[in-house]
Design an enzyme around this catalytic site. Structure first.
Site, PDB file in Angstrom:
ATOM      1  N   ASP A 104       0.496  -0.945  12.058  1.00 31.40           N
ATOM      2  CA  ASP A 104      -0.438  -0.143  12.856  1.00 31.40           C
ATOM      3  C   ASP A 104      -1.899  -0.440  12.487  1.00 31.40           C
ATOM      4  O   ASP A 104      -2.198  -1.359  11.730  1.00 31.40           O
ATOM      5  CB  ASP A 104      -0.121   1.345  12.673  1.00 31.40           C
ATOM      6  CG  ASP A 104      -0.238   1.742  11.203  1.00 31.40           C
ATOM      7  OD1 ASP A 104      -0.725   0.914  10.399  1.00 31.40           O
ATOM      8  OD2 ASP A 104       0.165   2.864  10.864  1.00 31.40           O
TER       9      ASP A 104
ATOM     10  N   ASP B 272      -4.095   1.227  10.707  1.00 35.13           N
ATOM     11  CA  ASP B 272      -4.415   1.387   9.288  1.00 35.13           C
ATOM     12  C   ASP B 272      -3.951   0.179   8.480  1.00 35.13           C
ATOM     13  O   ASP B 272      -4.681  -0.333   7.629  1.00 35.13           O
ATOM     14  CB  ASP B 272      -3.724   2.635   8.714  1.00 35.13           C
ATOM     15  CG  ASP B 272      -4.587   3.866   8.930  1.00 35.13           C
ATOM     16  OD1 ASP B 272      -5.727   3.703   9.415  1.00 35.13           O
ATOM     17  OD2 ASP B 272      -4.099   4.972   8.620  1.00 35.13           O
TER      18      ASP B 272
ATOM     19  N   GLU C 200       0.833  -1.182   0.000  1.00 37.21           N
ATOM     20  CA  GLU C 200       0.000   0.000   0.000  1.00 37.21           C
ATOM     21  C   GLU C 200       0.878   1.246   0.000  1.00 37.21           C
ATOM     22  O   GLU C 200       1.844   1.343   0.753  1.00 37.21           O
ATOM     23  CB  GLU C 200      -0.909  -0.007   1.223  1.00 37.21           C
ATOM     24  CG  GLU C 200      -2.109   0.876   1.086  1.00 37.21           C
ATOM     25  CD  GLU C 200      -1.936   2.229   1.774  1.00 37.21           C
ATOM     26  OE1 GLU C 200      -2.542   3.190   1.301  1.00 37.21           O
ATOM     27  OE2 GLU C 200      -1.193   2.299   2.765  1.00 37.21           O
TER      28      GLU C 200
ATOM     29  N   ASP D 101       1.736  -1.769   7.040  1.00 41.94           N
ATOM     30  CA  ASP D 101       2.294  -1.343   8.321  1.00 41.94           C
ATOM     31  C   ASP D 101       1.716  -2.143   9.481  1.00 41.94           C
ATOM     32  O   ASP D 101       0.652  -2.726   9.373  1.00 41.94           O
ATOM     33  CB  ASP D 101       2.005   0.150   8.549  1.00 41.94           C
ATOM     34  CG  ASP D 101       3.011   1.015   7.803  1.00 41.94           C
ATOM     35  OD1 ASP D 101       4.170   0.582   7.685  1.00 41.94           O
ATOM     36  OD2 ASP D 101       2.622   2.096   7.326  1.00 41.94           O
TER      37      ASP D 101
END
Ligand code: 0RA
Length: 657
Positions: free
Chosen positions: A523, A525, A448, A521
């Site tokens: 995290d 998101d 992404e 990632d």
């Protein structure tokens, strides 16, 4: 996840036990096969692996034995406890493992034989058990073999008995009666400490255990299964008991969706030694989710029982639709898949000799089950539709809409195909392909964001690693019908890059990469993007997930220096483990920024280089759970989703255990 008693009106006693005419168990019924040595030599043969999944198999094994007791009608409650020191205790109020001397070696108790001899337990060829899980039914002796310590407690015949084993099943003494049993109590208590020299890790994961226990409670109507975690910092207790059984299971699965109507269609039928139970409810989504079980074991590959349901469902609904003129005599029949759009169903069967077939031994092969389920559905669903005309009409109308959407989707798919033909090789423009044409060795990273994709491009091995950048959050396929989904540019790029078609046309033998790796990632998101992609794969390229081709890359969270060289640590647990091993470590830990900010060398060394990275293979062992997780994350219920993300955001582990 809801818990507790979601009882619906249950007017009759629907206890799941099969009658067992001559259940009297004699110690001689236990068939002795061989000693425990092979288990310690090749644990994988018995519990699949020595990773977290194998570790949890130990729990399933012991609990399965207690559930077997419940299935026979001898046990109403099971307590699973993780003790302060990390041991697992399973206590039931069944009959208790027999304590009498073992006939062919009267110096030993039957209980000792059950715990020390492979395949003992009366399940194999004995008359003691009628139905029992075939997949996990390797016996408690396997748990003993793989534990550094195991304490056995048996309440039976008014007495409490105890026996202790150490070092993988070595008795420290015979079974002894230590005094009277608590008033009127019978039952078995097994406490075990998994052997740390065998398992890669010995920490039980509460969430994994809870999900499984809840599933078992759904499948064994009325059985109470209580869980308690006593580990400091993890204290938690939760209890499951469903008087509606699989009816409650279906409601639970649809809780995160919008049910088409309130009622759940429920049918059961038994004949000879076998029985079938079905529960069905439609929701407004576009996916079918049929979950089938044989003797309480998930048959994720389906099998005869599922076939029987599908065939009869198509027949019954078509017959009804034509009889009511909802579909004209001259019009084509509704296709099975159109009728199943938005269907949530549980099929649970019990039989004496389940044949588990297929790649992962999770497909029921018994032909007799197809006819039992088919007949049950034919008779009882037809009646149900007659009695519930409003719901029946909703089912047919939904199928008609699905039929139209499918025609539109075919059209959209043809466009996609034509487009790929025009593009020459049929590959999306932004794919950075690898040079190898051998799918076996090829990998595709779905990345992404442009900067992360640029680093990945520099970090890759161009011979076997391809990069597909995707922009932002891809379309949420849970909420879009197939025709709309196929018009989305990101989705089109994915389909073309993988090169094996989509949905019904998908052919896993044609995939261009044997590793499809999601790189996002660590995290919240990133976790959302991962879930979106997984949902897409699960819904539209399921065979690729089933065959184990889908992975999540795990970029590390921390780095630190040891001398001059950098060490990367994948998460908080890895950091703690590192500090345990290096108590004198004084260097700081760097918290790594997102993928976009890593330079290419860092990305290569931590995440992409096959020799150094750690990939998470995504499997769907508990498809009903994965399915629910998908719906929670992708569904419309913002509140449920918010709560779910808060508790599970960092955790994609439900996917690999
Ligand atoms: C062998 C025979 C019988 C029960 C059991 C084993 C048994 C095993 C476990 C393991 C955990 N809980 C258990 N409960 C029972 C039949 C006993 C009889 O006929 O009385």
């Amino acid at each position: 996840m809801s818990n507790g008693d979601v009882s619906d009106v249950a007017t009759t006693d629907r206890r799941r036990a099969l009658p067992d005419p001559d259940a009297s168990y004699e110690a001689k019924d236990i068939t002795v096969l061989e000693g425990l040595d092979p288990v310690r030599k090749r644990p994988g043969m018995f519990i699949g692996s020595t990773s977290a999944s194998g570790l949890h198999h130990l729990v399933w094994e012991v609990v399965d034995n207690s559930v077997d007791e419940a299935m026979q009608g001898h046990c109403t409650r099971i307590d699973v406890t993780i003790l302060k020191d990390g041991a697992c205790r399973v206590q039931d109020n069944g009959r208790g493992i027999p304590v009498d001397p073992y006939p062919s070696d009267p110096s030993k108790s039957a209980a000792e034989v059950v715990l020390t001899v492979l395949h003992a337990g009366g399940k194999f060829g004995g008359s003691g058990y009628k139905v029992s899980g075939g997949l996990h039914g390797v016996g408690v002796s396997v748990v003993n073999a793989l534990s550094s310590r195991l304490e056995l407690g048996i309440d039976r015949g008014g007495l409490h008995h105890e026996m202790v084993f150490v070092d993988g099943g070595r008795p420290t003494g015979p079974l002894v009666a230590t005094g009277p049993a608590p008033k009127g109590r019978t039952g078995t208590t097994v406490t075990f400490w998994p052997d740390p020299t065998i398992f890669e890790e010995t920490d039980f994961r509460a969430q994994t255990i809870l999900e499984r226990l809840q599933m078992m409670a759904f499948l064994q109507r009325g059985l109470e299964i209580a869980f308690r975690d006593e580990r400091p910092g993890h204290e938690h207790s939760e209890s499951f008991r469903y008087t509606g059984g699989i009816e409650d299971f279906v409601r639970h699965l649809n809780e995160t969706k919008e049910a088409l109507f309130r009622k759940v269609a429920y049918f059961e039928q038994s004949e000879d030694d076998q029985e079938a139970e079905l529960a069905l409810q439609w929701n407004t989504s576009y996916y079918e989710s049929i979950h089938s079980f044989a003797n309480g074991i998930a048959t994720v590959e389906g099998g005869m029982h599922e076939e029987g349901l599908k065939k009869a469902l198509t027949n019954v609904v078509n017959r009804y639709a034509k009889a009511r003129n909802l579909v004209k005599e001259s019009e084509p029949n509704l296709a099975g898949e159109d009728i199943r759009e938005g269907l949530t169903a549980i099929v649970s069967v019990r039989l004496r000799d389940p044949q588990f077939e297929g790649q992962t031994k999770a497909k029921l092969g018994n032909v007799s089950m197809r006819s039992l389920v088919e007949r049950t559905t034919n008779e009882k669903l037809a009646e149900w539709l007659e009695e519930n005309p409003r719901e029946a009409n909703q089912i047919v109308q939904k199928a008609l809409l699905a039929q139209r959407a499918r025609a539109a989707a075919r059209h959209a798919r043809d466009l996609t195909r034509r487009k790929s033909a025009l593009d020459g090789a049929g590959l999306p423009g932004k794919l950075v392909d690898c040079s190898s044409r051998n799918a076996r060795e090829s990998e595709i990273f779905i990345v992404e964001g442009n900067s992360a994709a640029a680093s990945a491009r520099d970090a890759r091995d161009p011979r076997i690693q391809a990069i597909l950048p995707i922009r932002g959050k891809i379309l949420n396929v849970e909420k879009a019908r197939v025709d709309k989904m196929l018009k989305n540019a990101e989705i089109q790029a994915l389909i073309m890059a993988i090169g094996a078609g989509v949905a019904d046309d998908f052919d896993v033998d044609k995939i261009r990469y044997h590793k499809v790796i999601i790189l996002a990632d660590a995290d919240v998101d990133g976790s959302h993007i991962r879930t979106l992609l997984l949902t897409f794969f699960l819904r539209q390229m399921k065979p690729m997930v089933d065959a184990g081709h889908v992975y999540a890359a795990q970029p590390p969270l921390y780095s630190t220096l040891v001398g001059n060289s950098k060490v990367y640590l994948k998460d908080e647990a890895a950091r703690t483990a590192f500090l345990d091993e290096h108590p004198n470590h004084k260097q700081e830990f760097q918290r790594l920024k997102g993928l976009g900010e890593m330079d290419f060398a860092e990305l290569r060394d931590t995440t992409m280089d096959a020799g150094k990275r750690s990939l998470l293979q995504i499997t769907m062992e508990e498809a009903s759970i994965a399915d629910q997780v998908c719906s929670v994350l992708m569904g419309d219920d913002v509140e449920v989703r918010r709560r779910f993300i808060q508790t599970n955001a960092k955790d994609v582990r439900f996917l690999d255990i």
